[in-house]
Write a protein that holds these residues in place. Structure first.
Motif, short mmCIF file in Angstrom:
data_model
loop_
_atom_site.label_atom_id
_atom_site.label_comp_id
_atom_site.label_asym_id
_atom_site.label_seq_id
_atom_site.Cartn_x
_atom_site.Cartn_y
_atom_site.Cartn_z
N ASP A 114 -69.55 -95.98 -15.91
CA ASP A 114 -70.59 -96.23 -14.92
C ASP A 114 -70.09 -95.63 -13.62
O ASP A 114 -68.94 -95.88 -13.22
CB ASP A 114 -70.84 -97.72 -14.75
N ILE A 115 -70.93 -94.85 -12.95
CA ILE A 115 -70.50 -94.14 -11.75
C ILE A 115 -71.50 -94.31 -10.61
O ILE A 115 -72.68 -94.59 -10.85
CB ILE A 115 -70.28 -92.64 -12.01
N ALA A 116 -71.02 -94.13 -9.40
CA ALA A 116 -71.86 -94.10 -8.22
C ALA A 116 -71.12 -93.33 -7.13
O ALA A 116 -69.89 -93.39 -7.05
CB ALA A 116 -72.17 -95.52 -7.75
N PHE A 117 -71.88 -92.61 -6.32
CA PHE A 117 -71.28 -91.77 -5.29
C PHE A 117 -71.54 -92.33 -3.90
O PHE A 117 -72.62 -92.86 -3.61
CB PHE A 117 -71.82 -90.35 -5.37
N LEU A 118 -70.54 -92.15 -3.04
CA LEU A 118 -70.63 -92.46 -1.62
C LEU A 118 -70.83 -91.14 -0.88
O LEU A 118 -70.20 -90.12 -1.22
CB LEU A 118 -69.36 -93.15 -1.13
N HIS A 119 -71.69 -91.15 0.13
CA HIS A 119 -72.03 -89.90 0.82
C HIS A 119 -70.87 -89.39 1.65
O HIS A 119 -70.23 -90.15 2.38
CB HIS A 119 -73.25 -90.13 1.72
N PRO A 120 -70.57 -88.08 1.56
CA PRO A 120 -69.43 -87.53 2.31
C PRO A 120 -69.56 -87.65 3.83
O PRO A 120 -68.56 -87.62 4.53
CB PRO A 120 -69.37 -86.06 1.87
#
Length: 136
Positions: A114-120
């Motif tokens: 399960d993945i999720a990204f944080l904005h750069p």
């Protein structure tokens, strides 16, 4: 937020077939898995370096996120991924601390994570991925 370890480092490449030999023949690593993640329009290849994985990312669609990244910035480091427990709680915690989220809820990623990204823009220019292995 509590990070357990670096899960992997993602590297965008134009072509896995031309990139894999560098990691195998020059660095002496073994590609142990190649996988396509249709939802993300990407094909991945994985290598282990101790506890950390290197994930090569080849776009399967020029309009996908990796295709756009390679077109704009060229090949190179794309993201760093951290292993976490309770990814949903970690996302809430990050947002409460002012971090801009790309994913407000986790989605499926390579290797069943399960993945999720944080904005750069909230992480000092580094695209940051949170990963949770709910099968461990």
């Amino acid at each position: 937020m509590k990070v357990n370890k670096i899960e992997h480092i993602g590297i965008a490449v134009k072509n896995l077939d031309t990139a894999i030999p560098y990691y195998e023949k020059v660095l002496g690593l073994e590609c142990y898995r190649i996988e396509e993640v249709e939802e993300q329009k990407v094909k991945t290849a994985f290598f282990k370096v101790g506890e950390v994985k290197i994930e090569l990312l080849e776009s399967t669609d020029p309009e996908g996120p990796i295709g756009k990244f390679v077109e704009k910035k060229g090949e190179g480091m794309h993201h760093i991924a951290f292993a976490v427990d309770n990814i949903e709680d970690q996302l809430v915690d990050a947002e409460e601390k002012g971090v801009r989220l790309i994913d407000k809820t986790p989605r499926g990623g390579a290797e069943g994570l399960d993945i999720a990204f944080l904005h750069p823009k909230s992480t000092f220019g580094v695209l940051t991925e949170l990963c949770e292995d709910k099968n461990k």
